[in-house]
Design a protein around this motif. Structure first.
Motif, PDB file in Angstrom:
ATOM      1  N   LEU A  32      23.592  -4.925-103.696  1.00 29.89           N
ATOM      2  CA  LEU A  32      22.934  -5.294-104.957  1.00 29.89           C
ATOM      3  C   LEU A  32      21.882  -4.261-105.367  1.00 29.89           C
ATOM      4  CD1 LEU A  32      22.621  -9.133-104.305  1.00 29.89           C
ATOM      5  CD2 LEU A  32      24.351  -7.910-105.627  1.00 29.89           C
ATOM      6  N   ASP A  33      21.081  -3.806-104.394  1.00 27.45           N
ATOM      7  CA  ASP A  33      20.090  -2.772-104.733  1.00 27.45           C
ATOM      8  C   ASP A  33      20.796  -1.449-105.044  1.00 27.45           C
ATOM      9  OD1 ASP A  33      17.801  -4.370-104.462  1.00 27.45           O
ATOM     10  OD2 ASP A  33      17.804  -4.097-102.285  1.00 27.45           O
ATOM     11  N   ASP A  79      22.839   4.565 -88.868  1.00 27.62           N
ATOM     12  CA  ASP A  79      21.509   4.021 -88.599  1.00 27.62           C
ATOM     13  C   ASP A  79      20.503   4.753 -89.502  1.00 27.62           C
ATOM     14  OD1 ASP A  79      19.009   3.438 -87.555  1.00 27.62           O
ATOM     15  OD2 ASP A  79      19.728   3.454 -85.482  1.00 27.62           O
ATOM     16  N   HIS A  80      19.734   4.008 -90.256  1.00 21.55           N
ATOM     17  CA  HIS A  80      18.795   4.694 -91.171  1.00 21.55           C
ATOM     18  C   HIS A  80      17.686   5.431 -90.424  1.00 21.55           C
ATOM     19  CE1 HIS A  80      16.982   0.393 -91.755  1.00 21.55           C
ATOM     20  NE2 HIS A  80      16.638   0.893 -90.592  1.00 21.55           N
ATOM     21  N   ASP A 115      23.958   1.914 -94.483  1.00 22.77           N
ATOM     22  CA  ASP A 115      23.877   0.668 -93.705  1.00 22.77           C
ATOM     23  C   ASP A 115      24.567   0.913 -92.369  1.00 22.77           C
ATOM     24  OD1 ASP A 115      23.258  -2.519 -94.662  1.00 22.77           O
ATOM     25  OD2 ASP A 115      24.360  -2.224 -92.779  1.00 22.77           O
ATOM     26  N   ILE A 116      24.062   0.239 -91.358  1.00 21.60           N
ATOM     27  CA  ILE A 116      24.600   0.440 -90.007  1.00 21.60           C
ATOM     28  C   ILE A 116      25.933  -0.298 -89.814  1.00 21.60           C
ATOM     29  CG2 ILE A 116      23.442  -1.515 -88.867  1.00 21.60           C
ATOM     30  CD1 ILE A 116      22.591   0.624 -86.690  1.00 21.60           C
ATOM     31  N   GLN A 117      26.195  -1.309 -90.657  1.00 22.02           N
ATOM     32  CA  GLN A 117      27.368  -2.174 -90.465  1.00 22.02           C
ATOM     33  C   GLN A 117      28.519  -1.795 -91.372  1.00 22.02           C
ATOM     34  OE1 GLN A 117      27.290  -6.608 -90.034  1.00 22.02           O
ATOM     35  NE2 GLN A 117      25.161  -6.277 -90.641  1.00 22.02           N
ATOM     36  N   THR A 148      19.150   0.230 -96.798  1.00 18.83           N
ATOM     37  CA  THR A 148      19.773  -0.967 -96.204  1.00 18.83           C
ATOM     38  C   THR A 148      20.730  -1.541 -97.255  1.00 18.83           C
ATOM     39  OG1 THR A 148      17.882  -2.262 -97.000  1.00 18.83           O
ATOM     40  CG2 THR A 148      17.826  -1.600 -94.684  1.00 18.83           C
ATOM     41  N   ALA A 149      21.907  -0.977 -97.345  1.00 19.50           N
ATOM     42  CA  ALA A 149      22.801  -1.286 -98.479  1.00 19.50           C
ATOM     43  C   ALA A 149      23.230  -2.750 -98.526  1.00 19.50           C
ATOM     44  CB  ALA A 149      24.021  -0.369 -98.422  1.00 19.50           C
ATOM     45  N   GLY A 150      23.487  -3.365 -97.374  1.00 26.16           N
ATOM     46  CA  GLY A 150      23.814  -4.802 -97.311  1.00 26.16           C
ATOM     47  C   GLY A 150      24.947  -5.193 -98.232  1.00 26.16           C
ATOM     48  N   ASN A 151      24.647  -6.093 -99.157  1.00 27.12           N
ATOM     49  CA  ASN A 151      25.672  -6.546-100.110  1.00 27.12           C
ATOM     50  C   ASN A 151      25.797  -5.635-101.324  1.00 27.12           C
ATOM     51  OD1 ASN A 151      26.764  -8.909 -98.915  1.00 27.12           O
ATOM     52  ND2 ASN A 151      24.820  -9.950 -99.326  1.00 27.12           N
ATOM     53  N   ASN A 198      15.392  -3.110 -97.876  1.00 26.20           N
ATOM     54  CA  ASN A 198      15.337  -4.563 -97.836  1.00 26.20           C
ATOM     55  C   ASN A 198      15.733  -4.917 -96.412  1.00 26.20           C
ATOM     56  OD1 ASN A 198      15.598  -7.303 -98.168  1.00 26.20           O
ATOM     57  ND2 ASN A 198      16.978  -7.204 -99.915  1.00 26.20           N
ATOM     58  N   LEU A 199      14.732  -5.185 -95.583  1.00 24.25           N
ATOM     59  CA  LEU A 199      14.950  -5.259 -94.134  1.00 24.25           C
ATOM     60  C   LEU A 199      15.598  -6.587 -93.733  1.00 24.25           C
ATOM     61  CD1 LEU A 199      11.486  -3.685 -93.211  1.00 24.25           C
ATOM     62  CD2 LEU A 199      13.718  -2.533 -93.258  1.00 24.25           C
TER      63      LEU A 199
HETATM   64  C1  LIG Z   1      18.752  -7.868 -96.124  1.00 22.83           C
HETATM   65  S1  LIG Z   1      20.132  -6.832 -95.889  1.00 22.83           S
HETATM   66  C2  LIG Z   1      20.049  -5.708 -97.238  1.00 22.83           C
HETATM   67  C3  LIG Z   1      20.390  -6.303 -98.569  1.00 22.83           C
HETATM   68  C4  LIG Z   1      20.746  -5.277 -99.625  1.00 22.83           C
HETATM   69  N1  LIG Z   1      19.646  -4.396 -99.972  1.00 22.83           N
HETATM   70  C5  LIG Z   1      21.364  -5.859-100.883  1.00 22.83           C
HETATM   71  O1  LIG Z   1      20.952  -5.529-101.998  1.00 22.83           O
HETATM   72  O2  LIG Z   1      22.306  -6.629-100.744  1.00 22.83           O
HETATM   73  C6  LIG Z   1      19.644  -5.812 -94.525  1.00 22.83           C
HETATM   74  C7  LIG Z   1      20.696  -4.807 -94.109  1.00 22.83           C
HETATM   75  O3  LIG Z   1      20.116  -3.901 -93.164  1.00 22.83           O
HETATM   76  C8  LIG Z   1      21.169  -3.424 -92.346  1.00 22.83           C
HETATM   77  N2  LIG Z   1      20.635  -2.763 -91.154  1.00 22.83           N
HETATM   78  C9  LIG Z   1      20.156  -3.324 -90.020  1.00 22.83           C
HETATM   79  N3  LIG Z   1      19.740  -2.369 -89.166  1.00 22.83           N
HETATM   80  C10 LIG Z   1      19.983  -1.178 -89.778  1.00 22.83           C
HETATM   81  C11 LIG Z   1      19.776   0.177 -89.405  1.00 22.83           C
HETATM   82  N4  LIG Z   1      19.212   0.501 -88.226  1.00 22.83           N
HETATM   83  N5  LIG Z   1      20.161   1.156 -90.258  1.00 22.83           N
HETATM   84  C12 LIG Z   1      20.726   0.845 -91.468  1.00 22.83           C
HETATM   85  N6  LIG Z   1      20.944  -0.430 -91.870  1.00 22.83           N
HETATM   86  C13 LIG Z   1      20.562  -1.428 -91.048  1.00 22.83           C
HETATM   87  C14 LIG Z   1      21.973  -4.680 -92.054  1.00 22.83           C
HETATM   88  O4  LIG Z   1      23.268  -4.355 -91.634  1.00 22.83           O
HETATM   89  C15 LIG Z   1      21.920  -5.393 -93.415  1.00 22.83           C
HETATM   90  O5  LIG Z   1      23.074  -5.145 -94.154  1.00 22.83           O
END
Ligand SMILES: C[S@@+](CC[C@H](N)C(=O)[O-])C[C@H]1O[C@@H](n2cnc3c(N)ncnc32)[C@H](O)[C@@H]1O
Length: 194
Positions: A30-31, A77-78, A49-51, A25-28, A99-100
């Motif tokens: 940071l991980d 999609d993961h 990441d899906i987005q 869940t790459a998000g921003n 990181n969900l």
């Molecule tokens: C809390 S954020 C992750 C924060 C990230 N680990 C960081 O260090 O910034 C959760 C992420 O999960 C992604 N996400 C949601 N559903 C997903 C899926 N089915 N597959 C992959 N990523 C998904 C969202 O787009 C979001 O960016």
């Protein structure tokens, strides 16, 4: 306790130079940055990441840090992780982080869901190396978060069996961190594979 930092703190010793890691869940980013630093120039991090917005944010951070050669950013999609990671890396992943929830300061309707989260965990399980760690951080405060957390707990419970039982699942040492005084506390599970 800041569980995102706690997750990184506990994963750190597993990241050896040249190793392979997954941020599901790459998000921003940071991980992803943390993992990329840990695996070093000869390692590889798959950041999924899906987005598109999350992948762009992650890619920008990775570029700025000079880690582009060791991070593959994948918009997907993961739940499909099993088909995204090259076969030769199965059994070689030393650290996987999830990181969900949703991307902070973004569309809250795009949020991890129990079904695909469990699919991701099932796929990751097949990729983990001996002496590896899986970190899962879940949030119960958003609408589908409680259900997702319950399903992750059930998935983890099935792996947290007595070490004197036989079978592959006895290989995990499970730790669960939560603020018991706060009913909406995030939950961090750490599964260490020996
Ligand atoms: C809390 S954020 C992750 C924060 C990230 N680990 C960081 O260090 O910034 C959760 C992420 O999960 C992604 N996400 C949601 N559903 C997903 C899926 N089915 N597959 C992959 N990523 C998904 C969202 O787009 C979001 O960016």
């Amino acid at each position: 306790m800041h569980l995102t930092l706690e997750a990184q703190r506990r994963c750190k010793s597993y990241l050896l130079p040249g190793s392979i890691a997954i941020d599901a869940t790459a998000g921003n980013g940071l991980d992803t940055l943390f993992l990329a630093e840990g695996v070093g120039p000869d390692g590889m991090v798959y950041a999924v990441d899906i987005q598109s917005e999350a992948i762009e944010r992650t890619r920008a951070k990775v570029l700025q840090a000079g880690f582009a050669d060791r991070v593959e950013c994948i918009q997907a999609d993961h739940g499909l992780l099993g088909s995204l990671i090259p076969n030769e890396h199965f059994g070689k992943v030393v650290c996987a982080m999830l990181n969900l929830g949703y991307l902070p300061h973004s569309d809250k309707s795009i949020v991890t869901q129990a079904t695909t989260t469990i699919q991701a965990l099932e796929a990751i399980e097949k990729m983990l190396a001996s002496r590896s760690i899986l970190s899962i951080l879940a949030y119960v405060g958003h609408p589908s978060g409680r259900q997702e957390s319950l399903e992750v707990q059930r998935w983890v419970d099935r792996r947290n069996i007595d070490s004197d039982q036989v079978g592959d699942q006895a290989d995990y040492l499970v730790e669960r961190l939560v603020d018991e005084t706060n009913p909406s506390s995030p939950i961090l599970w750490l599964l260490r594979k020996s």
